[in-house]
Write a protein that holds these residues in place. Structure first.
Motif, PDB file in Angstrom:
ATOM      1  N   LYS A  22       0.889  -1.223   0.052  1.00 40.70           N
ATOM      2  CA  LYS A  22       0.130   0.008   0.143  1.00 40.70           C
ATOM      3  C   LYS A  22       0.826   1.338   0.012  1.00 40.70           C
ATOM      4  O   LYS A  22       0.574   2.195  -0.757  1.00 40.70           O
ATOM      5  N   TYR A  25       2.571   1.736  -3.520  1.00 36.58           N
ATOM      6  CA  TYR A  25       1.588   2.245  -4.175  1.00 36.58           C
ATOM      7  C   TYR A  25       1.233   3.661  -4.312  1.00 36.58           C
ATOM      8  O   TYR A  25       1.051   4.391  -5.067  1.00 36.58           O
ATOM      9  N   ALA A  29       1.722   6.621  -6.860  1.00 39.89           N
ATOM     10  CA  ALA A  29       0.478   7.206  -7.510  1.00 39.89           C
ATOM     11  C   ALA A  29       0.567   8.654  -7.277  1.00 39.89           C
ATOM     12  O   ALA A  29       0.446   9.292  -8.245  1.00 39.89           O
ATOM     13  N   HIS A  30       1.222   9.078  -6.267  1.00 44.19           N
ATOM     14  CA  HIS A  30       1.399  10.482  -6.069  1.00 44.19           C
ATOM     15  C   HIS A  30       2.508  11.145  -7.300  1.00 44.19           C
ATOM     16  O   HIS A  30       2.119  12.307  -7.585  1.00 44.19           O
ATOM     17  N   HIS A  33       0.269   9.563 -10.999  1.00 43.08           N
ATOM     18  CA  HIS A  33      -1.412   9.815 -11.440  1.00 43.08           C
ATOM     19  C   HIS A  33      -1.626  10.788 -12.591  1.00 43.08           C
ATOM     20  O   HIS A  33      -1.000  11.858 -12.447  1.00 43.08           O
ATOM     21  N   ASP A  35      -3.728  12.521 -13.466  1.00 44.00           N
ATOM     22  CA  ASP A  35      -4.473  13.752 -12.856  1.00 44.00           C
ATOM     23  C   ASP A  35      -3.630  14.839 -12.406  1.00 44.00           C
ATOM     24  O   ASP A  35      -3.936  15.824 -12.248  1.00 44.00           O
ATOM     25  N   VAL A  36      -2.557  14.340 -11.817  1.00 42.36           N
ATOM     26  CA  VAL A  36      -1.660  15.383 -11.105  1.00 42.36           C
ATOM     27  C   VAL A  36      -0.322  15.303 -11.509  1.00 42.36           C
ATOM     28  O   VAL A  36       0.476  16.317 -11.360  1.00 42.36           O
ATOM     29  N   LYS A  38       2.609  15.736 -14.437  1.00 40.20           N
ATOM     30  CA  LYS A  38       3.058  16.217 -15.752  1.00 40.20           C
ATOM     31  C   LYS A  38       4.315  15.433 -16.433  1.00 40.20           C
ATOM     32  O   LYS A  38       4.573  15.944 -17.456  1.00 40.20           O
ATOM     33  N   PHE A  46       1.614   4.911 -14.498  1.00 44.38           N
ATOM     34  CA  PHE A  46       0.460   4.827 -13.447  1.00 44.38           C
ATOM     35  C   PHE A  46      -0.466   3.424 -14.029  1.00 44.38           C
ATOM     36  O   PHE A  46      -0.759   2.938 -12.773  1.00 44.38           O
ATOM     37  N   TYR A  53      -0.794  -3.006  -8.219  1.00 46.97           N
ATOM     38  CA  TYR A  53      -1.574  -2.821  -7.067  1.00 46.97           C
ATOM     39  C   TYR A  53      -2.780  -3.723  -6.710  1.00 46.97           C
ATOM     40  O   TYR A  53      -3.097  -4.295  -5.865  1.00 46.97           O
ATOM     41  N   PHE A 127     -12.495   3.648 -21.132  1.00 44.58           N
ATOM     42  CA  PHE A 127     -11.098   4.006 -21.525  1.00 44.58           C
ATOM     43  C   PHE A 127     -10.855   5.258 -22.147  1.00 44.58           C
ATOM     44  O   PHE A 127     -11.728   6.102 -22.416  1.00 44.58           O
ATOM     45  N   GLU A 128      -9.789   6.085 -21.717  1.00 44.79           N
ATOM     46  CA  GLU A 128      -9.228   7.483 -22.118  1.00 44.79           C
ATOM     47  C   GLU A 128      -8.031   7.526 -22.848  1.00 44.79           C
ATOM     48  O   GLU A 128      -7.270   6.808 -22.743  1.00 44.79           O
TER      49      GLU A 128
ATOM     50  N   ARG B  63     -15.835  12.544 -13.609  1.00 47.13           N
ATOM     51  CA  ARG B  63     -15.014  11.378 -13.645  1.00 47.13           C
ATOM     52  C   ARG B  63     -13.584  11.270 -13.136  1.00 47.13           C
ATOM     53  O   ARG B  63     -13.091  10.516 -12.461  1.00 47.13           O
ATOM     54  N   THR B  64     -13.018  12.676 -12.967  1.00 45.95           N
ATOM     55  CA  THR B  64     -11.827  12.879 -12.514  1.00 45.95           C
ATOM     56  C   THR B  64     -11.876  12.954 -10.901  1.00 45.95           C
ATOM     57  O   THR B  64     -11.166  12.310 -10.201  1.00 45.95           O
ATOM     58  N   LEU B  68      -9.922  10.187  -8.639  1.00 44.48           N
ATOM     59  CA  LEU B  68      -8.923  10.531  -7.423  1.00 44.48           C
ATOM     60  C   LEU B  68      -9.471   9.888  -6.245  1.00 44.48           C
ATOM     61  O   LEU B  68      -8.634   9.660  -5.384  1.00 44.48           O
ATOM     62  N   PHE B  72      -6.765   7.518  -4.794  1.00 44.40           N
ATOM     63  CA  PHE B  72      -6.188   7.799  -3.601  1.00 44.40           C
ATOM     64  C   PHE B  72      -6.718   7.873  -2.265  1.00 44.40           C
ATOM     65  O   PHE B  72      -6.292   8.250  -1.238  1.00 44.40           O
ATOM     66  N   LEU B  86      -6.290  21.448  -8.286  1.00 43.39           N
ATOM     67  CA  LEU B  86      -6.393  20.903  -9.556  1.00 43.39           C
ATOM     68  C   LEU B  86      -6.800  21.854 -10.542  1.00 43.39           C
ATOM     69  O   LEU B  86      -6.356  22.516 -11.564  1.00 43.39           O
TER      70      LEU B  86
END
Lengths: 315, 110
Positions: A22, A25, A29-30, A33, A35-36, A38, A46, A53, A127-128, B63-64, B68, B72, B86
């Motif tokens: 855990k 992971y 993930a930090h 991920h 979404d966070v 770049k 990820f 995981y 899916f994205e 969805r975001t 998250l 998390f 964000l």
């Protein structure tokens, strides 16, 4: 099927505890991920971390994974005979199966997974994907093709990655980062569950001429010194074709000349503007005659572009 | 390989969808969505709390939030904070991209 070393992905020893798994992971993930982060390649990284995981945190999936033994990461392998018999599949049937999907199916068959024996409907996977598009495609609303490996259940409940190509129309005026949703084009559902969706993230490729600011376009417009001083009419390329633009006399560098409604279309029928940012360019290797004319100009002109700069200078 | 032509739904700030649709495609529960409305993360396009509608772009936000929350293991407060930060980062990135597009290429390349 490719072997993935999930312990290596999480940076763990094979005897790692659940707490170690855990912790590893969360840390990764930090970092990765999508979404966070770049970082380049963060999304793929990820996906591997999440897959590792999902397998190792579930004791049944972990036990099934451990039973496969240790192999070099990326090695092609066929699951053991008892697994093949369990799914009634021939060795070559596993070529388009992902290890994580196989472990999930195996754990479910043992009664531990969500899909268990209850037969409850399970929605297909969403899916994205990034859809790279050009400014021209967005300007005119062109069609483009996108290929994706969609997970599809076989009769034994095992997911196979089936390659599919979809043709989609890019909406006129779609903006950077906006999504297109392709309903039902994700993974297939199970026991009557609806299929997942495919989301395409619009990514507008950099253009050799134009820079995009929301709906407005910026273009560098080089002018000769005499065009800038005397003014005139020049041809300017736009996405809708070349147009004539009037240059006012005495145009200075960095001045932005606006061409109304020559920018990008918007969702609600609006149209952005095109700004031509003036650059003054000079002949790098002037002809004898040009040099002579510039010398004459230098001799007769009283114009001092640095007058303000030198205003406080001591004589 | 066969190429199938498919209809794509454009998630933008012009088209509208229902709260039920957001629930269906995001995987969030109704209360989760209403929490996001209360904290200002999602803004309905109308003022009727009993029958909210949203711009289709809200599907992406929801969805975001779901990703998250799950990835998390965030509670409602942590999720609201993460989403606000964000959103702020996206706003700053968008402003930076806008400024970059207006300046001379030599300056852009630094």
């Amino acid at each position: 099927m490719k072997y993935i070393d999930y312990y290596q992905v999480l940076g763990l020893a094979r005897d790692a505890t659940q707490a170690d798994i855990k912790k590893a992971y969360r840390k990764l993930a930090h970092q990765y991920h999508p979404d966070v982060s770049k970082e380049a390649g963060a999304e793929d990284k990820f996906k591997q971390v999440a897959e590792a995981y999902a397998t190792l945190k579930d004791p049944e999936k972990r036990a099934a994974y451990d039973a496969l033994g240790t192999r070099p990461a990326g090695e092609d392998f066929v699951p053991p005979r008892e697994w093949r018999e369990h799914f009634h599949e021939a060795p070559q049937d596993f070529e388009d199966v992902d290890l994580a999907d196989l472990l999930a199916a195996f754990a479910a068959a043992q009664g531990g997974g969500r899909r268990g024996r209850t037969g409850q409907p399970l929605h297909g996977q969403d899916f994205e994907m990034v859809l790279p598009v050009s400014l021209e495609q967005v300007y005119s609303g062109a069609e483009t093709d996108i290929s994706v490996a969609v997970p599809d259940y076989d009769a034994q409940g095992l997911l196979h990655r089936v390659p599919r190509t979809f043709r989609v129309r890019i909406p006129k005026g779609a903006a950077e980062g906006q999504r297109l949703r392709l309903p039902g084009k994700g993974g297939s559902g199970l026991h009557g569950g609806r299929p997942g969706d495919l989301y395409l993230v619009i990514q507008i490729s950099p253009h050799k001429l134009y820079r995009l600011d929301k709906q407005d376009l910026y273009l560098d417009l080089p002018l000769s010194p005499w065009e800038a001083v005397l003014g005139g009419t020049v041809q300017v390329p736009t996405l809708g074709g070349p147009v004539e633009m009037t240059i006012p006399p005495g145009t200075v560098a960095d001045r932005k000349l606006r061409l109304a409604k020559r920018g990008m279309p918007g969702a609600n029928g609006t149209q952005g503007d095109l700004y031509a940012a003036v650059r003054i360019d000079v002949p790098r290797t002037p002809t004898e005659q040009e040099r002579e004319l510039f010398s004459q100009l230098a001799a007769v002109s009283g114009y001092d572009p640095r007058a303000q700069l030198n205003a406080g200078k001591q004589p | 390989m066969t190429i199938r032509t498919v209809e794509a739904v454009w998630l933008n700030t012009s088209d509208i969808c229902s709260l039920e649709h957001i629930i269906e495609v995001s995987g969030l529960a109704r209360d989760d969505i209403l929490d996001l409305v209360e904290t200002g993360i999602l803004t309905p396009s109308n003022d009727d709390p009993g029958n909210y509608f949203f711009h289709t772009e809200c599907v992406v936000v929801a969805r975001t939030a779901r990703r998250l929350r799950d990835d998390f293991e965030l509670d409602a407060h942590g999720l609201a904070l993460a989403m606000k930060l964000l959103d702020r980062i996206q706003g700053l990135e968008s402003e930076l991209a806008s400024l970059r597009s207006r300046v001379h290429p030599f300056v852009r390349r630094g």
